[in-house]
Design a protein around this motif. Sequence first.
Motif, PDB file in Angstrom:
ATOM      1  N   ARG A   1       0.845  -1.203   0.000  1.00 26.04           N
ATOM      2  CA  ARG A   1       0.000   0.000   0.000  1.00 26.04           C
ATOM      3  C   ARG A   1       0.880   1.253   0.000  1.00 26.04           C
ATOM      4  NH1 ARG A   1      -4.928  -0.486   4.191  1.00 26.04           N
ATOM      5  NH2 ARG A   1      -5.336   1.522   3.194  1.00 26.04           N
ATOM      6  N   ARG A   2       1.785   1.331  -0.962  1.00 29.33           N
ATOM      7  CA  ARG A   2       2.758   2.423  -1.009  1.00 29.33           C
ATOM      8  C   ARG A   2       2.081   3.791  -1.053  1.00 29.33           C
ATOM      9  NH1 ARG A   2       7.920   3.923  -1.874  1.00 29.33           N
ATOM     10  NH2 ARG A   2       8.815   1.890  -2.208  1.00 29.33           N
ATOM     11  N   GLU A   3       1.085   3.947  -1.903  1.00 31.94           N
ATOM     12  CA  GLU A   3       0.437   5.249  -2.038  1.00 31.94           C
ATOM     13  C   GLU A   3      -0.180   5.698  -0.708  1.00 31.94           C
ATOM     14  OE1 GLU A   3      -3.390   6.920  -4.400  1.00 31.94           O
ATOM     15  OE2 GLU A   3      -1.906   5.860  -5.631  1.00 31.94           O
ATOM     16  N   ASP A   4      -0.858   4.781  -0.029  1.00 37.31           N
ATOM     17  CA  ASP A   4      -1.470   5.126   1.258  1.00 37.31           C
ATOM     18  C   ASP A   4      -0.413   5.433   2.311  1.00 37.31           C
ATOM     19  OD1 ASP A   4      -4.063   4.875   0.320  1.00 37.31           O
ATOM     20  OD2 ASP A   4      -4.191   2.757   0.855  1.00 37.31           O
ATOM     21  N   LEU A   5       0.646   4.627   2.357  1.00 38.48           N
ATOM     22  CA  LEU A   5       1.698   4.855   3.351  1.00 38.48           C
ATOM     23  C   LEU A   5       2.434   6.163   3.093  1.00 38.48           C
ATOM     24  CD1 LEU A   5       2.985   1.195   3.561  1.00 38.48           C
ATOM     25  CD2 LEU A   5       1.881   2.481   5.402  1.00 38.48           C
ATOM     26  N   ASP A   6       2.717   6.449   1.817  1.00 38.82           N
ATOM     27  CA  ASP A   6       3.401   7.703   1.495  1.00 38.82           C
ATOM     28  C   ASP A   6       2.539   8.915   1.815  1.00 38.82           C
ATOM     29  OD1 ASP A   6       5.657   6.348   0.698  1.00 38.82           O
ATOM     30  OD2 ASP A   6       5.232   6.503  -1.448  1.00 38.82           O
ATOM     31  N   ALA A   7       1.234   8.781   1.600  1.00 38.21           N
ATOM     32  CA  ALA A   7       0.331   9.895   1.911  1.00 38.21           C
ATOM     33  C   ALA A   7       0.204  10.093   3.420  1.00 38.21           C
ATOM     34  CB  ALA A   7      -1.046   9.649   1.295  1.00 38.21           C
ATOM     35  N   ARG A   8       0.143   8.997   4.141  1.00 37.29           N
ATOM     36  CA  ARG A   8      -0.073   9.061   5.596  1.00 37.29           C
ATOM     37  C   ARG A   8       1.202   9.443   6.346  1.00 37.29           C
ATOM     38  NH1 ARG A   8      -3.010   9.962   9.641  1.00 37.29           N
ATOM     39  NH2 ARG A   8      -3.568   8.318  11.082  1.00 37.29           N
ATOM     40  N   PHE A   9       2.337   8.843   5.929  1.00 40.47           N
ATOM     41  CA  PHE A   9       3.625   9.063   6.601  1.00 40.47           C
ATOM     42  C   PHE A   9       4.704   9.301   5.535  1.00 40.47           C
ATOM     43  CE2 PHE A   9       1.195   5.890   9.106  1.00 40.47           C
ATOM     44  CZ  PHE A   9       0.867   6.693  10.185  1.00 40.47           C
ATOM     45  N   PRO A  10       4.759  10.510   4.981  1.00 41.50           N
ATOM     46  CA  PRO A  10       5.688  10.800   3.885  1.00 41.50           C
ATOM     47  C   PRO A  10       7.142  10.446   4.246  1.00 41.50           C
ATOM     48  CG  PRO A  10       4.189  12.636   4.223  1.00 41.50           C
ATOM     49  CD  PRO A  10       3.980  11.689   5.368  1.00 41.50           C
ATOM     50  N   GLY A  11       7.785   9.692   3.361  1.00 46.63           N
ATOM     51  CA  GLY A  11       9.193   9.345   3.519  1.00 46.63           C
ATOM     52  C   GLY A  11       9.468   8.148   4.403  1.00 46.63           C
ATOM     53  N   LEU A  12       8.494   7.690   5.171  1.00 46.77           N
ATOM     54  CA  LEU A  12       8.735   6.584   6.104  1.00 46.77           C
ATOM     55  C   LEU A  12       9.107   5.295   5.380  1.00 46.77           C
ATOM     56  CD1 LEU A  12       8.734   5.398   8.974  1.00 46.77           C
ATOM     57  CD2 LEU A  12       6.311   4.883   8.639  1.00 46.77           C
ATOM     58  N   LEU A  13       8.339   4.930   4.390  1.00 40.14           N
ATOM     59  CA  LEU A  13       8.596   3.667   3.688  1.00 40.14           C
ATOM     60  C   LEU A  13       9.952   3.701   2.993  1.00 40.14           C
ATOM     61  CD1 LEU A  13       7.524   0.884   3.057  1.00 40.14           C
ATOM     62  CD2 LEU A  13       6.354   1.853   1.073  1.00 40.14           C
ATOM     63  N   ASP A  14      10.289   4.807   2.358  1.00 38.02           N
ATOM     64  CA  ASP A  14      11.597   4.914   1.700  1.00 38.02           C
ATOM     65  C   ASP A  14      12.727   4.796   2.712  1.00 38.02           C
ATOM     66  OD1 ASP A  14      10.558   5.152  -0.878  1.00 38.02           O
ATOM     67  OD2 ASP A  14      10.412   7.327  -0.734  1.00 38.02           O
ATOM     68  N   ALA A  15      12.564   5.401   3.879  1.00 32.99           N
ATOM     69  CA  ALA A  15      13.592   5.318   4.924  1.00 32.99           C
ATOM     70  C   ALA A  15      13.749   3.880   5.419  1.00 32.99           C
ATOM     71  CB  ALA A  15      13.245   6.246   6.080  1.00 32.99           C
ATOM     72  N   VAL A  16      12.636   3.186   5.590  1.00 32.68           N
ATOM     73  CA  VAL A  16      12.686   1.791   6.043  1.00 32.68           C
ATOM     74  C   VAL A  16      13.363   0.920   4.992  1.00 32.68           C
ATOM     75  CG1 VAL A  16      11.250  -0.243   6.523  1.00 32.68           C
ATOM     76  CG2 VAL A  16      10.722   1.950   7.606  1.00 32.68           C
ATOM     77  N   LEU A  17      12.982   1.093   3.733  1.00 29.47           N
ATOM     78  CA  LEU A  17      13.577   0.293   2.663  1.00 29.47           C
ATOM     79  C   LEU A  17      15.071   0.565   2.539  1.00 29.47           C
ATOM     80  CD1 LEU A  17      10.722   0.593   0.035  1.00 29.47           C
ATOM     81  CD2 LEU A  17      11.314  -1.429   1.392  1.00 29.47           C
ATOM     82  N   ALA A  18      15.488   1.817   2.672  1.00 31.15           N
ATOM     83  CA  ALA A  18      16.909   2.157   2.621  1.00 31.15           C
ATOM     84  C   ALA A  18      17.651   1.522   3.792  1.00 31.15           C
ATOM     85  CB  ALA A  18      17.093   3.670   2.625  1.00 31.15           C
ATOM     86  N   ALA A  19      17.044   1.516   4.962  1.00 28.09           N
ATOM     87  CA  ALA A  19      17.675   0.920   6.140  1.00 28.09           C
ATOM     88  C   ALA A  19      17.808  -0.590   5.993  1.00 28.09           C
ATOM     89  CB  ALA A  19      16.875   1.260   7.390  1.00 28.09           C
ATOM     90  N   ILE A  20      16.816  -1.224   5.378  1.00 23.47           N
ATOM     91  CA  ILE A  20      16.897  -2.674   5.145  1.00 23.47           C
ATOM     92  C   ILE A  20      18.069  -2.977   4.234  1.00 23.47           C
ATOM     93  CG2 ILE A  20      15.778  -4.675   4.096  1.00 23.47           C
ATOM     94  CD1 ILE A  20      13.079  -3.394   4.832  1.00 23.47           C
TER      95      ILE A  20
END
Length: 111
Positions: free
Chosen positions: A79-98
């Motif tokens: 649910r990238r679109e929903d996550l990016d809208a709700r918490f901008p940058g969070l998913l990208d930061a998590v993926l980069a950390a992984i």
Amino acid sequence: MAVHHPTREQIQLEAVFTALSNPLRLRVVRTLAAGGEHPCGALLVGVSKSTLTHHWRVLREGGLIWQRPVGRELLLSLRREDLDARFPGLLDAVLAAIDVAEVPDGMEPVA
């Protein structure tokens, strides 16, 4: 087979962090972030069905994945679109950390 998906507004940061706190679920999120839908049984091979069901529920109720029934199986997508809208940058930061966490010492991550 009806499953509950929280609306975008219902996604809570605590539930997202809970869902991301498990290495297997992190692996699923990284795989789904590459795009497309994946059959639920193909993402974590060698994991029992009851354990898979648990992980899918935590990810779904945390607002990280969509589960879409097709015939007798469920397809999963992020649910990238929903996550990016709700918490901008969070998913990208998590993926980069992984990606950084999985690189052996002395080696640079591949972009």
